[in-house]
Scaffold this motif. Structure first.
Motif, mmCIF file in Angstrom:
data_model
loop_
_atom_site.group_PDB
_atom_site.id
_atom_site.type_symbol
_atom_site.label_atom_id
_atom_site.label_comp_id
_atom_site.label_asym_id
_atom_site.label_seq_id
_atom_site.Cartn_x
_atom_site.Cartn_y
_atom_site.Cartn_z
ATOM 1 N N ASP A 139 13.827 -10.130 -11.978
ATOM 2 C CA ASP A 139 13.759 -8.675 -11.832
ATOM 3 C C ASP A 139 12.853 -8.361 -10.651
ATOM 4 O O ASP A 139 11.640 -8.480 -10.747
ATOM 5 N N PRO A 140 13.435 -7.968 -9.516
ATOM 6 C CA PRO A 140 12.587 -7.678 -8.357
ATOM 7 C C PRO A 140 11.806 -6.386 -8.548
ATOM 8 O O PRO A 140 12.230 -5.483 -9.256
ATOM 9 N N THR A 141 10.649 -6.349 -7.940
ATOM 10 C CA THR A 141 9.850 -5.130 -7.977
ATOM 11 C C THR A 141 10.400 -4.147 -6.943
ATOM 12 O O THR A 141 11.426 -4.389 -6.328
ATOM 13 N N GLN A 142 9.702 -3.072 -6.744
ATOM 14 C CA GLN A 142 10.080 -2.092 -5.721
ATOM 15 C C GLN A 142 10.117 -2.803 -4.368
ATOM 16 O O GLN A 142 9.287 -3.663 -4.094
ATOM 17 N N PRO A 143 11.061 -2.462 -3.501
ATOM 18 C CA PRO A 143 11.144 -3.145 -2.205
ATOM 19 C C PRO A 143 9.843 -3.015 -1.410
ATOM 20 O O PRO A 143 9.209 -1.957 -1.408
ATOM 21 N N VAL B 87 0.854 -1.177 0.000
ATOM 22 C CA VAL B 87 0.000 0.000 0.000
ATOM 23 C C VAL B 87 0.890 1.226 0.000
ATOM 24 O O VAL B 87 1.690 1.431 0.912
ATOM 25 N N GLY B 88 0.777 2.025 -1.047
ATOM 26 C CA GLY B 88 1.478 3.298 -1.125
ATOM 27 C C GLY B 88 0.508 4.425 -0.828
ATOM 28 O O GLY B 88 -0.661 4.198 -0.502
ATOM 29 N N PHE B 89 0.979 5.654 -0.938
ATOM 30 C CA PHE B 89 0.106 6.787 -0.631
ATOM 31 C C PHE B 89 -1.015 6.913 -1.653
ATOM 32 O O PHE B 89 -2.161 7.151 -1.298
ATOM 33 N N LEU B 90 -0.696 6.719 -2.932
ATOM 34 C CA LEU B 90 -1.714 6.853 -3.976
ATOM 35 C C LEU B 90 -2.058 5.540 -4.666
ATOM 36 O O LEU B 90 -3.078 5.458 -5.338
ATOM 37 N N THR B 91 -1.212 4.526 -4.533
ATOM 38 C CA THR B 91 -1.441 3.274 -5.241
ATOM 39 C C THR B 91 -1.369 2.085 -4.283
ATOM 40 O O THR B 91 -0.751 2.164 -3.227
ATOM 41 N N THR B 92 -1.992 1.004 -4.712
ATOM 42 C CA THR B 92 -1.932 -0.256 -3.978
ATOM 43 C C THR B 92 -1.693 -1.364 -4.992
ATOM 44 O O THR B 92 -2.399 -1.452 -5.994
ATOM 45 N N ARG B 93 -0.681 -2.191 -4.718
ATOM 46 C CA ARG B 93 -0.386 -3.337 -5.585
ATOM 47 C C ARG B 93 -0.595 -4.616 -4.789
ATOM 48 O O ARG B 93 -0.122 -4.729 -3.659
ATOM 49 N N THR B 94 -1.295 -5.577 -5.381
ATOM 50 C CA THR B 94 -1.553 -6.850 -4.721
ATOM 51 C C THR B 94 -1.076 -7.969 -5.622
ATOM 52 O O THR B 94 -1.362 -7.986 -6.822
ATOM 53 N N LEU B 95 -0.341 -8.911 -5.040
ATOM 54 C CA LEU B 95 0.121 -10.097 -5.763
ATOM 55 C C LEU B 95 -0.330 -11.342 -5.016
ATOM 56 O O LEU B 95 -0.211 -11.410 -3.791
ATOM 57 N N ASN B 96 -0.852 -12.315 -5.752
ATOM 58 C CA ASN B 96 -1.143 -13.614 -5.155
ATOM 59 C C ASN B 96 0.164 -14.315 -4.847
ATOM 60 O O ASN B 96 1.185 -14.076 -5.499
ATOM 61 N N TRP B 97 0.135 -15.208 -3.862
ATOM 62 C CA TRP B 97 1.363 -15.922 -3.508
ATOM 63 C C TRP B 97 1.845 -16.797 -4.668
ATOM 64 O O TRP B 97 3.034 -17.047 -4.794
ATOM 65 N N GLN B 98 0.944 -17.242 -5.548
ATOM 66 C CA GLN B 98 1.364 -18.045 -6.694
ATOM 67 C C GLN B 98 2.153 -17.226 -7.706
ATOM 68 O O GLN B 98 2.893 -17.778 -8.514
ATOM 69 N N GLN B 99 2.018 -15.908 -7.675
ATOM 70 C CA GLN B 99 2.764 -15.037 -8.579
ATOM 71 C C GLN B 99 4.133 -14.668 -8.028
ATOM 72 O O GLN B 99 4.917 -14.031 -8.712
ATOM 73 N N VAL B 100 4.430 -15.075 -6.802
ATOM 74 C CA VAL B 100 5.674 -14.699 -6.143
ATOM 75 C C VAL B 100 6.688 -15.831 -6.291
ATOM 76 O O VAL B 100 6.424 -16.966 -5.907
ATOM 77 N N ALA B 101 7.857 -15.517 -6.867
ATOM 78 C CA ALA B 101 8.923 -16.511 -6.990
ATOM 79 C C ALA B 101 9.722 -16.606 -5.698
ATOM 80 O O ALA B 101 10.040 -17.694 -5.233
ATOM 81 N N GLN C 50 19.129 -2.340 4.252
ATOM 82 C CA GLN C 50 18.542 -3.612 3.848
ATOM 83 C C GLN C 50 17.165 -3.360 3.261
ATOM 84 O O GLN C 50 16.466 -2.430 3.665
ATOM 85 N N ALA C 51 16.794 -4.212 2.331
ATOM 86 C CA ALA C 51 15.477 -4.119 1.705
ATOM 87 C C ALA C 51 14.885 -5.513 1.589
ATOM 88 O O ALA C 51 15.608 -6.490 1.372
ATOM 89 N N LEU C 52 13.585 -5.611 1.758
ATOM 90 C CA LEU C 52 12.874 -6.858 1.539
ATOM 91 C C LEU C 52 12.334 -6.814 0.120
ATOM 92 O O LEU C 52 11.468 -5.995 -0.200
ATOM 93 N N LEU C 53 12.895 -7.658 -0.741
ATOM 94 C CA LEU C 53 12.520 -7.670 -2.157
ATOM 95 C C LEU C 53 11.601 -8.840 -2.449
ATOM 96 O O LEU C 53 11.767 -9.933 -1.912
ATOM 97 N N LEU C 54 10.664 -8.616 -3.346
ATOM 98 C CA LEU C 54 9.736 -9.628 -3.796
ATOM 99 C C LEU C 54 9.993 -9.835 -5.286
ATOM 100 O O LEU C 54 9.948 -8.883 -6.059
ATOM 101 N N VAL C 55 10.302 -11.065 -5.690
ATOM 102 C CA VAL C 55 10.556 -11.378 -7.098
ATOM 103 C C VAL C 55 9.347 -12.119 -7.634
ATOM 104 O O VAL C 55 8.913 -13.114 -7.050
ATOM 105 N N ARG C 56 8.793 -11.624 -8.743
ATOM 106 C CA ARG C 56 7.594 -12.223 -9.336
ATOM 107 C C ARG C 56 7.933 -13.407 -10.214
ATOM 108 O O ARG C 56 9.022 -13.497 -10.772
#
Length: 184
Positions: A147-151, A100-114, A135-141
């Motif tokens: 290519d990781p998305t924004q932390p 959840v960002g200030f203006l946007t929200t991105r949702t990924l299903n766990w099946q889309q997460v590598a 340190q950053a917590l990265l999510l790779v799709r």
């Protein structure tokens, strides 16, 4: 008045042996408390909104109602911004992960997460253009060429600045949710 968003760390402290200490896992939750920088900024915004509301009452009593309505609307926008600022962050559930960002929200299903992993890299300090080593917590799709998305979160954002232990607990919690639900 109970504030449930402030009790997330206590649930993890009480259940150190359980990786996912929640009963209702379909409910979206943030696995950490909002940081003092985020809460302080929201408090300042609400303080500003109280002054704007006071001004709207004075304008309504002495001036035109349309001007008072405009000022009330401005106060409502400031209050909505403060509430949105408090909702920002990474949220998890059995369905996936939500950023959840200030203006946007991105949702990924766990099946889309590598993978979900913590890496040492330059990160933005309080969301500003200035970068520092952290340190950053990265999510790779899935399906992307590593290519990781924004932390999802960093050690220098408004939730974890000067709270590295809280970052480690939150990153471990998100990784535990990912490990649990990516398999299924």
């Amino acid at each position: 008045m109970p504030l449930p968003f402030l009790t997330a760390d206590r649930a993890f402290d009480a259940a150190d042996d359980v990786a996912l200490p929640y009963d209702d896992r379909d409910h979206w939750r943030r696995p950490y408390r909002p940081g003092p920088w985020r809460v302080g900024a929201a408090a300042l915004m609400l303080l500003l909104a109280s002054f704007v509301l006071f001004a709207a009452v004075i304008i309504g009593a002495t001036g035109t109602l349309s001007s008072a309505g405009v000022v009330f609307g401005l106060a409502a926008v400031v209050i909505a911004g403060a509430l949105r600022l408090l909702r920002m962050g990474a949220w998890v559930s059995a369905n996936g992960v939500r950023q959840v960002g200030f203006l946007t929200t991105r949702t990924l299903n766990w099946q889309q997460v590598a993978s979900v992993r913590t890496v040492q890299q330059p990160v933005r300090w309080l969301g500003l253009p200035r970068t520092v080593q952290g340190q950053a917590l990265l999510l790779v799709r899935q399906g992307r060429s590593a290519d990781p998305t924004q932390p999802l979160m960093t050690t220098h954002n408004a939730d974890f600045l000067q709270r590295e232990d809280a970052f480690d607990r939150a990153a471990d919690a998100v990784e535990a949710w990912a490990d649990e639900y990516r398999r299924g």
